[in-house]
Design a protein around this motif. Sequence first.
Motif, mmCIF file in Angstrom:
data_model
loop_
_atom_site.group_PDB
_atom_site.id
_atom_site.type_symbol
_atom_site.label_atom_id
_atom_site.label_comp_id
_atom_site.label_asym_id
_atom_site.label_seq_id
_atom_site.Cartn_x
_atom_site.Cartn_y
_atom_site.Cartn_z
ATOM 1 N N VAL A 79 0.862 -1.175 0.000
ATOM 2 C CA VAL A 79 0.000 0.000 0.000
ATOM 3 C C VAL A 79 0.894 1.219 0.000
ATOM 4 O O VAL A 79 1.858 1.292 0.735
ATOM 5 N N SER A 80 0.554 2.178 -0.838
ATOM 6 C CA SER A 80 1.386 3.357 -0.968
ATOM 7 C C SER A 80 0.516 4.603 -1.006
ATOM 8 O O SER A 80 -0.606 4.565 -1.479
ATOM 9 N N ASP A 81 1.041 5.682 -0.500
ATOM 10 C CA ASP A 81 0.342 6.959 -0.602
ATOM 11 C C ASP A 81 1.181 7.922 -1.431
ATOM 12 O O ASP A 81 1.325 9.084 -1.110
ATOM 13 N N VAL A 82 1.738 7.390 -2.518
ATOM 14 C CA VAL A 82 2.638 8.171 -3.361
ATOM 15 C C VAL A 82 1.877 9.294 -4.048
ATOM 16 O O VAL A 82 0.769 9.117 -4.535
ATOM 17 N N ARG A 83 2.501 10.432 -4.048
ATOM 18 C CA ARG A 83 1.953 11.611 -4.718
ATOM 19 C C ARG A 83 3.102 12.206 -5.536
ATOM 20 O O ARG A 83 4.171 12.446 -5.014
ATOM 21 N N HIS A 84 2.858 12.407 -6.815
ATOM 22 C CA HIS A 84 3.859 13.013 -7.691
ATOM 23 C C HIS A 84 3.466 14.465 -7.927
ATOM 24 O O HIS A 84 2.296 14.770 -8.162
ATOM 25 N N VAL A 85 4.454 15.349 -7.885
ATOM 26 C CA VAL A 85 4.204 16.767 -8.113
ATOM 27 C C VAL A 85 5.032 17.212 -9.315
ATOM 28 O O VAL A 85 6.267 17.183 -9.276
ATOM 29 N N LEU A 86 4.326 17.587 -10.372
ATOM 30 C CA LEU A 86 4.981 18.114 -11.570
ATOM 31 C C LEU A 86 4.941 19.627 -11.491
ATOM 32 O O LEU A 86 3.889 20.218 -11.235
ATOM 33 N N VAL A 87 6.087 20.268 -11.704
ATOM 34 C CA VAL A 87 6.193 21.721 -11.633
ATOM 35 C C VAL A 87 6.245 22.255 -13.060
ATOM 36 O O VAL A 87 7.109 21.846 -13.845
ATOM 37 N N LEU A 88 5.310 23.153 -13.394
ATOM 38 C CA LEU A 88 5.213 23.702 -14.737
ATOM 39 C C LEU A 88 5.352 25.221 -14.706
ATOM 40 O O LEU A 88 5.028 25.849 -13.694
ATOM 41 N N PRO A 89 5.801 25.811 -15.814
ATOM 42 C CA PRO A 89 6.074 27.252 -15.819
ATOM 43 C C PRO A 89 4.838 28.144 -15.816
ATOM 44 O O PRO A 89 4.917 29.297 -15.390
ATOM 45 N N ASP A 90 3.689 27.636 -16.281
ATOM 46 C CA ASP A 90 2.498 28.485 -16.332
ATOM 47 C C ASP A 90 1.230 27.631 -16.330
ATOM 48 O O ASP A 90 1.290 26.408 -16.432
ATOM 49 N N ARG A 91 0.117 28.318 -16.218
ATOM 50 C CA ARG A 91 -1.173 27.622 -16.116
ATOM 51 C C ARG A 91 -1.503 26.827 -17.378
ATOM 52 O O ARG A 91 -2.014 25.708 -17.295
ATOM 53 N N ASP A 92 -1.232 27.405 -18.545
ATOM 54 C CA ASP A 92 -1.543 26.705 -19.794
ATOM 55 C C ASP A 92 -0.812 25.367 -19.873
ATOM 56 O O ASP A 92 -1.402 24.347 -20.238
ATOM 57 N N ALA A 93 0.471 25.377 -19.538
ATOM 58 C CA ALA A 93 1.252 24.134 -19.571
ATOM 59 C C ALA A 93 0.701 23.139 -18.556
ATOM 60 O O ALA A 93 0.579 21.946 -18.849
ATOM 61 N N ALA A 94 0.346 23.613 -17.357
ATOM 62 C CA ALA A 94 -0.198 22.730 -16.322
ATOM 63 C C ALA A 94 -1.512 22.094 -16.772
ATOM 64 O O ALA A 94 -1.740 20.902 -16.553
ATOM 65 N N GLU A 95 -2.374 22.879 -17.397
ATOM 66 C CA GLU A 95 -3.646 22.341 -17.869
ATOM 67 C C GLU A 95 -3.439 21.298 -18.966
ATOM 68 O O GLU A 95 -4.109 20.266 -18.989
ATOM 69 N N GLU A 96 -2.505 21.564 -19.886
ATOM 70 C CA GLU A 96 -2.213 20.600 -20.949
ATOM 71 C C GLU A 96 -1.666 19.297 -20.375
ATOM 72 O O GLU A 96 -2.065 18.207 -20.793
ATOM 73 N N VAL A 97 -0.750 19.415 -19.406
ATOM 74 C CA VAL A 97 -0.173 18.231 -18.770
ATOM 75 C C VAL A 97 -1.258 17.432 -18.059
ATOM 76 O O VAL A 97 -1.323 16.208 -18.178
ATOM 77 N N ALA A 98 -2.127 18.107 -17.325
ATOM 78 C CA ALA A 98 -3.197 17.428 -16.598
ATOM 79 C C ALA A 98 -4.101 16.651 -17.556
ATOM 80 O O ALA A 98 -4.509 15.520 -17.260
ATOM 81 N N GLU A 99 -4.409 17.238 -18.706
ATOM 82 C CA GLU A 99 -5.255 16.562 -19.690
ATOM 83 C C GLU A 99 -4.535 15.371 -20.325
ATOM 84 O O GLU A 99 -5.132 14.326 -20.553
ATOM 85 N N GLU A 100 -3.252 15.526 -20.598
ATOM 86 C CA GLU A 100 -2.477 14.500 -21.287
ATOM 87 C C GLU A 100 -2.141 13.300 -20.387
ATOM 88 O O GLU A 100 -1.895 12.204 -20.883
ATOM 89 N N LEU A 101 -2.145 13.496 -19.075
ATOM 90 C CA LEU A 101 -1.787 12.412 -18.150
ATOM 91 C C LEU A 101 -2.673 11.180 -18.327
ATOM 92 O O LEU A 101 -2.189 10.049 -18.255
ATOM 93 N N ALA A 102 -3.951 11.377 -18.551
ATOM 94 C CA ALA A 102 -4.866 10.241 -18.732
ATOM 95 C C ALA A 102 -4.510 9.453 -19.983
ATOM 96 O O ALA A 102 -4.456 8.219 -19.954
ATOM 97 N N ASP A 103 -4.236 10.160 -21.077
ATOM 98 C CA ASP A 103 -3.925 9.482 -22.336
ATOM 99 C C ASP A 103 -2.571 8.786 -22.296
ATOM 100 O O ASP A 103 -2.435 7.646 -22.716
#
Length: 99
Positions: free
Chosen positions: A19-43
């Motif tokens: 059992v793990s409670d792993v949490r990964h934190v990706l640091v992005l330069p701006d909101r647009d990049a963060a939103e794109e990354v969040a959408e792409e993670l599922a795919d």
Amino acid sequence: MVQAVQGMAHGPVPENVRVSDVRHVLVLPDRDAAEEVAEELADRFGVAEEPQLVRDALAGEDDAEDAQWLVVVEDATGRLDPAALDEFAAEYEGWLEKP
């Protein structure tokens, strides 16, 4: 010799599943990049749970231009490869925060 506990099937008791409670934190330069990354993670990684987006303003700065954005990905099963996540974030000029 393995002893059966009353109410349980006879035979060896399986090892506990990790059992793990792993949490990964990706640091992005701006909101647009963060939103794109969040959408792409599922795919790209099959992430089922929606990642959390967090604005990370630099100390003493109120200007959105001085803010980084974090994409927080829960990984309870520990199946995501940190190196692959870091490479993925780098495609958007970001990185995986090390614990």
